[in-house]
Motif scaffolding. Structure first.
Motif, mmCIF file in Angstrom:
data_model
loop_
_atom_site.group_PDB
_atom_site.id
_atom_site.type_symbol
_atom_site.label_atom_id
_atom_site.label_comp_id
_atom_site.label_asym_id
_atom_site.label_seq_id
_atom_site.Cartn_x
_atom_site.Cartn_y
_atom_site.Cartn_z
ATOM 1 N N LEU A 292 -14.351 -3.343 -9.423
ATOM 2 C CA LEU A 292 -15.795 -3.315 -9.670
ATOM 3 C C LEU A 292 -16.552 -2.743 -8.482
ATOM 4 O O LEU A 292 -17.617 -2.141 -8.642
ATOM 5 C CB LEU A 292 -16.288 -4.728 -9.982
ATOM 6 C CG LEU A 292 -15.843 -5.305 -11.322
ATOM 7 C CD1 LEU A 292 -16.189 -6.788 -11.406
ATOM 8 C CD2 LEU A 292 -16.490 -4.552 -12.478
ATOM 9 N N GLY A 293 -15.994 -2.928 -7.288
ATOM 10 C CA GLY A 293 -16.630 -2.407 -6.088
ATOM 11 C C GLY A 293 -16.325 -0.948 -5.825
ATOM 12 O O GLY A 293 -16.808 -0.380 -4.839
ATOM 13 N N GLY A 294 -15.523 -0.312 -6.675
ATOM 14 C CA GLY A 294 -15.245 1.106 -6.535
ATOM 15 C C GLY A 294 -14.022 1.448 -5.718
ATOM 16 O O GLY A 294 -13.741 2.630 -5.476
ATOM 17 N N ASP A 295 -13.259 0.440 -5.288
ATOM 18 C CA ASP A 295 -12.047 0.690 -4.508
ATOM 19 C C ASP A 295 -10.860 0.784 -5.461
ATOM 20 O O ASP A 295 -10.110 -0.179 -5.651
ATOM 21 C CB ASP A 295 -11.846 -0.428 -3.486
ATOM 22 C CG ASP A 295 -10.639 -0.205 -2.581
ATOM 23 O OD1 ASP A 295 -9.935 0.819 -2.759
ATOM 24 O OD2 ASP A 295 -10.378 -1.065 -1.710
ATOM 25 N N ALA A 296 -10.681 1.954 -6.055
ATOM 26 C CA ALA A 296 -9.624 2.117 -7.061
ATOM 27 C C ALA A 296 -8.248 1.932 -6.452
ATOM 28 O O ALA A 296 -7.389 1.263 -7.046
ATOM 29 C CB ALA A 296 -9.733 3.498 -7.713
ATOM 30 N N ARG A 297 -8.013 2.513 -5.294
ATOM 31 C CA ARG A 297 -6.693 2.393 -4.677
ATOM 32 C C ARG A 297 -6.373 0.943 -4.351
ATOM 33 O O ARG A 297 -5.272 0.448 -4.638
ATOM 34 C CB ARG A 297 -6.628 3.246 -3.409
ATOM 35 C CG ARG A 297 -5.287 3.169 -2.689
ATOM 36 C CD ARG A 297 -5.253 4.094 -1.481
ATOM 37 N NE ARG A 297 -5.354 5.499 -1.887
ATOM 38 C CZ ARG A 297 -5.330 6.524 -1.025
ATOM 39 N NH1 ARG A 297 -5.233 6.292 0.278
ATOM 40 N NH2 ARG A 297 -5.407 7.755 -1.470
ATOM 41 N N GLY A 298 -7.326 0.238 -3.749
ATOM 42 C CA GLY A 298 -7.100 -1.164 -3.413
ATOM 43 C C GLY A 298 -6.896 -2.018 -4.645
ATOM 44 O O GLY A 298 -6.046 -2.917 -4.667
ATOM 45 N N ALA A 299 -7.673 -1.722 -5.713
ATOM 46 C CA ALA A 299 -7.562 -2.505 -6.946
ATOM 47 C C ALA A 299 -6.185 -2.349 -7.569
ATOM 48 O O ALA A 299 -5.560 -3.332 -7.987
ATOM 49 C CB ALA A 299 -8.649 -2.082 -7.931
ATOM 50 N N LEU A 300 -5.705 -1.110 -7.649
ATOM 51 C CA LEU A 300 -4.396 -0.882 -8.260
ATOM 52 C C LEU A 300 -3.270 -1.457 -7.405
ATOM 53 O O LEU A 300 -2.267 -1.951 -7.938
ATOM 54 C CB LEU A 300 -4.190 0.611 -8.484
ATOM 55 C CG LEU A 300 -5.110 1.236 -9.546
ATOM 56 C CD1 LEU A 300 -4.926 2.749 -9.599
ATOM 57 C CD2 LEU A 300 -4.883 0.614 -10.918
ATOM 58 N N ALA A 301 -3.447 -1.414 -6.081
ATOM 59 C CA ALA A 301 -2.433 -2.015 -5.211
ATOM 60 C C ALA A 301 -2.380 -3.526 -5.397
ATOM 61 O O ALA A 301 -1.295 -4.125 -5.481
ATOM 62 C CB ALA A 301 -2.733 -1.672 -3.753
#
Length: 434
Positions: A292-301
């Motif tokens: 939701l915060g826009g951190d796609a890489r962190g979210a998928l990790a």
């Protein structure tokens, strides 16, 4: 309302500082009413009366103060807004004293109402300090006198899933007040004390979940607070991190993303070394808020870590030691939706629906409700209506504020299609079922 002498210059000054119109304050108060399960319809003329010196009835003074707190980014009291508060909360001397006082007030029907009218306070959605870890202990039989508490944890956890958070809520409040809090002050061995405090923390957590599901977010926030304090008191970082993860979810659902991220990150820190099921539970929420915060890489990790931890988890007897696959799929859907992958989100919801336990009526209802929303967003009206039919079948058997909110959202989504066959039938069915 009751009249006061003279204009409310404090409120006028606060509105000026916040750069808010009277209409803006009225809208904010109405929105906060929804967070405590109360429908409010104030407008600018209401605020004009307050500015003229009229004293609104509770819980409006608390709601107005919280609305201005959020707008200004600092804590504002009802007195600072020129209103009298009906309840003054004194800080407790310690977690046991505060928790006991809260449970006794909540267990007393004559003192319960002001507690339930308390708004969710963003200023209090802060990350607590990581508690010192207790020394590791080898597995041991349950401490003497705790069998009933273990059974209560199992019972109330199952009750939320099967019947919704509004079912048996007062029973749990009374149980905490009458049977649990008196045990917390008794002298016990270190091992027995730790077990007792963790069980009390879990019961407080469950009552917080019940209140949150009933749309009473302020009192839920207080119980979550004591749940993490009790776990921290005995150095159980795993139990502590579970509570912070739930607090992150509450903040996220109310739209407060910054504290939701901070709480989820703190939960991750506390869950280091925790059993795999707990790590999966924590990482899944971290993935959602980072997405939701826009951190796609962190979210998928984080989502990958949740999935790997879930694969390592083993069967467990306690509901607090299990993270169902359906729940992980539901969170996966939320992550993928946040990242703009609607087909992936739909696929995850299908898996969640297929793996929900037959006893998890609430989970099945909310999954189907979300499924309907996503299907409609992709233009598949008939499929959305089919999902919502499944939702209604479960929702009608629940006492759940979250399910009622999902029902309102379904009705709103279907209004543009009210002249279409299945959509019209669903709308008519929900009107008749009121």
């Amino acid at each position: 309302m009751t009249n006061r002498r003279g204009p409310n210059n404090r409120l006028r000054a606060m509105l000026s500082e916040a750069d808010w119109t009277q209409e803006a304050l009225a809208r904010a108060v109405n929105t906060l009413g929804g967070e405590i399960g109360t429908v409010l319809r104030y407008d600018r003329t209401s605020v004009a009366h307050w500015l003229a010196g009229t004293q609104p009835r509770p819980p409006v003074p608390q709601l107005a103060a919280e609305a201005l707190s959020r707008r200004l980014g600092r804590a504002v009291s009802p007195a600072a807004v020129g209103f009298a508060a009906d309840v003054q909360e004194a800080p407790p001397l310690d977690s046991v004293t505060g928790f006991t006082a809260l449970c006794r007030s909540d267990g007393d029907a004559s003192r319960r109402r002001p507690l339930h009218q308390r708004p969710y306070r963003v200023a209090e959605a802060v990350v607590p300090a990581l508690p010192p870890a207790a020394p590791p202990e080898s597995p041991a039989p349950r401490a003497e006198g705790t069998a009933g508490l273990h059974d209560a944890v199992d019972f109330f956890a199952a009750s939320i899933d099967t019947h919704g958070g509004r079912h048996a809520r007062s029973a749990l409040a009374a149980y905490l007040a009458d049977d649990v809090t008196p045990l917390l002050g008794q002298r016990r061995s270190r091992r027995a004390r730790r077990e007792l405090f963790v069980l009390a923390s879990r019961l407080a957590f469950l009552l917080a979940r019940m209140y949150e599901d009933g749309q009473l977010h302020g009192i839920a926030q207080r119980y979550y607070g004591f749940a993490h304090q009790l776990a921290g008191e005995v150095g159980d970082r795993t139990a502590w991190s579970v509570v912070l993860r739930a607090m992150s979810g509450q903040a996220q659902r109310l739209g407060h993303l910054a504290p939701a991220i901070q709480l989820a990150e703190a939960a991750q820190e506390g869950a280091r070394g925790a059993p795999p099921a707990h790590q999966a539970y924590v990482q899944a929420q971290l993935a959602v808020v980072w997405g939701l915060g826009g951190d796609a890489r962190g979210a998928l990790a984080a989502l990958g870590r949740a999935e790997r931890a879930a694969d390592r988890a083993t069967a467990a007897a306690s509901p607090f030691d299990v993270y169902p696959a359906a729940a992980l799929h539901f969170q996966t859907s939320a992550v993928l939706e946040a990242l703009g992958d609607l087909p992936g989100a739909l696929g995850a919801l299908r898996r969640a629906a297929g793996e929900r336990s037959a006893d998890d009526l609430r989970g099945r209802a909310l999954t189907q409700a979300r499924f309907g929303q996503l299907l409609l967003r992709t233009g598949r009206l008939d499929e959305a209506c089919a999902a919502w039919e499944c939702f209604l079948h479960a929702q009608e058997r629940l006492r759940s504020g979250e399910a009622e909110r999902a029902l309102r959202e379904m009705r709103q989504a279907l209004r543009p299609y009210r002249n279409r066959g299945r959509a019209a039938e669903l709308l008519a069915r929900t009107v008749q079922g009121r």
